[in-house]
Design an enzyme around this catalytic site. Structure first.
Site, PDB file in Angstrom:
ATOM      1  N   HIS A   4       3.589  -7.111  -3.386  1.00  0.00           N
ATOM      2  CA  HIS A   4       2.529  -7.418  -4.334  1.00  0.00           C
ATOM      3  C   HIS A   4       3.095  -7.327  -5.753  1.00  0.00           C
ATOM      4  CE1 HIS A   4      -0.806  -6.332  -1.259  1.00  0.00           C
ATOM      5  NE2 HIS A   4      -0.606  -7.632  -1.297  1.00  0.00           N
ATOM      6  N   GLY A  22       7.071 -16.585  -1.896  1.00  0.00           N
ATOM      7  CA  GLY A  22       7.621 -17.325  -3.024  1.00  0.00           C
ATOM      8  C   GLY A  22       8.228 -16.564  -4.177  1.00  0.00           C
ATOM      9  N   THR A  67       8.454 -13.323  -4.795  1.00  0.00           N
ATOM     10  CA  THR A  67       9.291 -12.196  -4.368  1.00  0.00           C
ATOM     11  C   THR A  67      10.671 -12.703  -3.972  1.00  0.00           C
ATOM     12  OG1 THR A  67       7.342 -10.974  -3.612  1.00  0.00           O
ATOM     13  CG2 THR A  67       9.474 -10.274  -2.733  1.00  0.00           C
ATOM     14  N   SER A 108       3.907 -18.617  -2.065  1.00  0.00           N
ATOM     15  CA  SER A 108       3.522 -17.278  -2.508  1.00  0.00           C
ATOM     16  C   SER A 108       2.425 -16.776  -1.565  1.00  0.00           C
ATOM     17  CB  SER A 108       3.042 -17.292  -3.958  1.00  0.00           C
ATOM     18  OG  SER A 108       1.791 -17.925  -4.056  1.00  0.00           O
ATOM     19  N   GLY A 109       2.261 -15.466  -1.501  1.00  0.00           N
ATOM     20  CA  GLY A 109       1.292 -14.871  -0.573  1.00  0.00           C
ATOM     21  C   GLY A 109      -0.100 -15.471  -0.646  1.00  0.00           C
ATOM     22  N   ASP A 112       1.881 -15.440   3.305  1.00  0.00           N
ATOM     23  CA  ASP A 112       1.632 -14.385   4.299  1.00  0.00           C
ATOM     24  C   ASP A 112       1.350 -15.010   5.659  1.00  0.00           C
ATOM     25  OD1 ASP A 112       1.852 -12.506   2.244  1.00  0.00           O
ATOM     26  OD2 ASP A 112      -0.313 -12.352   1.961  1.00  0.00           O
ATOM     27  N   ASP A 144       0.432  -2.945  -2.779  1.00  0.00           N
ATOM     28  CA  ASP A 144      -0.152  -2.187  -3.877  1.00  0.00           C
ATOM     29  C   ASP A 144      -1.527  -1.711  -3.417  1.00  0.00           C
ATOM     30  OD1 ASP A 144      -1.235  -1.151  -6.169  1.00  0.00           O
ATOM     31  OD2 ASP A 144      -1.165  -3.012  -7.315  1.00  0.00           O
ATOM     32  N   HIS A 188      -6.336 -12.138  -1.687  1.00  0.00           N
ATOM     33  CA  HIS A 188      -6.001 -12.647  -0.350  1.00  0.00           C
ATOM     34  C   HIS A 188      -5.907 -11.506   0.671  1.00  0.00           C
ATOM     35  CE1 HIS A 188      -2.183 -11.493  -2.114  1.00  0.00           C
ATOM     36  NE2 HIS A 188      -1.594 -11.589  -0.937  1.00  0.00           N
ATOM     37  N   ASP A 203      -5.714 -12.199   4.380  1.00  0.00           N
ATOM     38  CA  ASP A 203      -4.403 -12.635   4.859  1.00  0.00           C
ATOM     39  C   ASP A 203      -3.474 -11.447   5.074  1.00  0.00           C
ATOM     40  OD1 ASP A 203      -5.288 -15.245   4.588  1.00  0.00           O
ATOM     41  OD2 ASP A 203      -4.373 -15.512   2.609  1.00  0.00           O
ATOM     42  N   ARG A 207      -2.112  -6.952  11.200  1.00  0.00           N
ATOM     43  CA  ARG A 207      -2.629  -6.950  12.573  1.00  0.00           C
ATOM     44  C   ARG A 207      -1.646  -7.632  13.507  1.00  0.00           C
ATOM     45  NH1 ARG A 207      -5.044 -10.327  15.847  1.00  0.00           N
ATOM     46  NH2 ARG A 207      -5.332 -11.945  14.285  1.00  0.00           N
TER      47      ARG A 207
END
Length: 133
Positions: A8, A35, A37, A54-55, A60, A80, A87, A90, A96
């Site tokens: 994050h 992305g 990161t 990106s997430g 994700d 974080d 999101h 996600d 999970r």
């Protein structure tokens, strides 16, 4: 091993420091990242990283798809916990899937250090057996 690296926004600097410190271990594996990161890690370490969206834009979920196909071995996700994420569904789905498919998931620096040291020692060879089935 295929390793996903996700962080994050407020944890990206921690992820960069982590990947610099353990680049001698991580560079021996296939690295995937969301992305921003992925670009920051690549800039800081010169390691080859396959970058997804990106997430919040689906990264994700792209990593989740690899987990569901048994194509991801480890997820290191510096979350974080003090900032609401738009999101979050996600993020929850990704976590999970790690539980459903028994993929090791480190969500903080302490757990990530244990995971990367285990990688260094070859403690994840059981993943090769799982993939062979």
């Amino acid at each position: 091993m295929n390793i996903a690296l996700i962080a994050h926004d407020k944890k990206k600097s921690d992820m960069i420091e982590f990947t610099i410190a353990y680049s001698h271990i991580l560079e021996k594996h296939q690295l995937y990242a969301t992305g921003t990161t992925g670009s920051k890690i690549s800039e800081a370490t010169n390691m080859n990283i396959h970058r997804f969206q990106s997430g919040p834009l689906g990264g994700d979920q792209q990593i989740g798809a690899m987990i569901a196909q048994n194509d991801m071995d480890v997820v290191i996700f510096f979350r974080d916990p003090l900032t609401a994420q738009p999101h979050e569904p996600d993020v929850s789905a990704l976590m999970r899937l790690c539980d459903v498919y028994q993929i090791p998931l480190a969500t903080n620096l302490g757990a990530a250090e244990i995971v990367v040291r285990a990688l260094e020692h070859g403690d994840f060879q059981w993943r090769e057996i799982v993939k062979g089935k």
